[in-house]
Design a protein around this motif. Structure first.
Motif, short mmCIF file in Angstrom:
data_model
loop_
_atom_site.label_atom_id
_atom_site.label_comp_id
_atom_site.label_asym_id
_atom_site.label_seq_id
_atom_site.Cartn_x
_atom_site.Cartn_y
_atom_site.Cartn_z
N LEU A 86 10.19 6.58 1.06
CA LEU A 86 11.22 5.87 2.11
C LEU A 86 10.41 5.53 3.24
CD1 LEU A 86 14.04 5.44 2.46
CD2 LEU A 86 14.47 7.63 3.32
N VAL A 87 10.63 4.48 3.40
CA VAL A 87 9.68 3.79 4.77
C VAL A 87 10.66 3.00 5.49
CG1 VAL A 87 7.81 3.79 3.64
CG2 VAL A 87 9.17 1.80 3.40
N GLU A 88 10.44 2.80 6.85
CA GLU A 88 11.35 1.91 7.80
C GLU A 88 10.46 0.77 7.95
OE1 GLU A 88 13.09 1.72 12.37
OE2 GLU A 88 12.17 3.97 11.33
N VAL A 142 11.57 -2.85 -4.36
CA VAL A 142 12.15 -1.93 -3.26
C VAL A 142 13.83 -1.72 -3.83
CG1 VAL A 142 10.37 -2.47 -1.85
CG2 VAL A 142 12.43 -3.71 -1.84
N GLU A 143 14.41 -0.68 -3.10
CA GLU A 143 15.72 -0.52 -3.13
C GLU A 143 16.10 -0.54 -1.72
OE1 GLU A 143 18.71 3.04 -4.06
OE2 GLU A 143 17.41 2.60 -5.33
N VAL A 144 17.08 -1.40 -1.29
CA VAL A 144 17.64 -1.81 -0.13
C VAL A 144 19.08 -1.55 -0.24
CG1 VAL A 144 17.87 -3.35 1.95
CG2 VAL A 144 15.92 -3.39 0.54
N MET A 145 19.76 -0.60 0.51
CA MET A 145 21.23 -0.37 0.64
C MET A 145 21.72 -0.37 -0.76
SD MET A 145 22.06 -2.62 3.95
CE MET A 145 21.38 -4.28 3.36
N GLY A 146 21.16 0.55 -1.78
CA GLY A 146 21.58 0.67 -3.17
C GLY A 146 21.10 -0.42 -3.96
N LEU A 200 0.87 -1.12 0.06
CA LEU A 200 0.18 0.00 -0.06
C LEU A 200 0.90 1.24 0.13
CD1 LEU A 200 -2.92 -0.95 2.65
CD2 LEU A 200 -2.88 -1.11 0.10
N ILE A 201 1.98 1.25 -0.12
CA ILE A 201 3.02 2.34 -0.03
C ILE A 201 3.12 2.85 -1.48
CG2 ILE A 201 5.46 3.17 0.51
CD1 ILE A 201 3.83 2.26 3.08
N ASN A 251 15.44 -1.56 9.32
CA ASN A 251 16.02 -1.07 8.03
C ASN A 251 15.18 -0.24 7.26
OD1 ASN A 251 18.20 -2.59 8.69
ND2 ASN A 251 18.48 -3.91 7.25
N ARG A 252 15.51 0.74 6.65
CA ARG A 252 14.76 1.70 5.77
C ARG A 252 15.11 1.08 4.38
NH1 ARG A 252 13.93 7.33 7.71
NH2 ARG A 252 14.35 7.02 9.97
N VAL A 253 13.73 1.08 3.64
CA VAL A 253 13.73 0.78 2.21
C VAL A 253 13.10 1.80 1.64
CG1 VAL A 253 13.88 -1.87 2.79
CG2 VAL A 253 11.71 -0.67 2.42
N LYS A 254 13.31 2.08 0.16
CA LYS A 254 12.54 2.92 -0.65
C LYS A 254 11.75 2.02 -1.81
CE LYS A 254 13.39 6.71 -3.88
NZ LYS A 254 14.29 7.63 -4.82
#
Length: 85
Positions: free
Chosen positions: A31-33, A70-74, A25-26, A56-59
């Protein structure tokens, strides 16, 4: 009653958390945690290996038809609806 595979566990019901929203739903470019992961143990372990774990934060790059990128740590990962709802 349907048969279950040996060692297969269903996820526990989510406790009431008013500020938690599923990744499905995002909206894109958010950018979310990660607050909580409700998955079977094997899938939870795989998500942890990818960096998708509480704290952890993901985009969220893309969100269409239940599939989320999603993008996690690049690094970008595509998640199917089973992993994000």
């Amino acid at each position: 009653m349907p048969r279950r595979r040996r060692g297969h566990r269903t996820p526990l019901p989510l406790p009431p958390m008013p500020d938690v929203i599923p990744l499905s739903l995002i909206p894109p470019n958010s950018l979310v945690e990660i607050k909580y992961v409700n998955l079977p143990p094997g899938l939870f372990m795989r998500m942890s290996e990818l960096g998708i774990m509480p704290g952890n934060r993901v985009k969220v790059i893309l969100n269409q038809f239940g599939y989320v990128v999603v993008e996690v740590m690049g690094t970008r990962f595509g998640l199917n609806p089973r992993a994000v709802s």
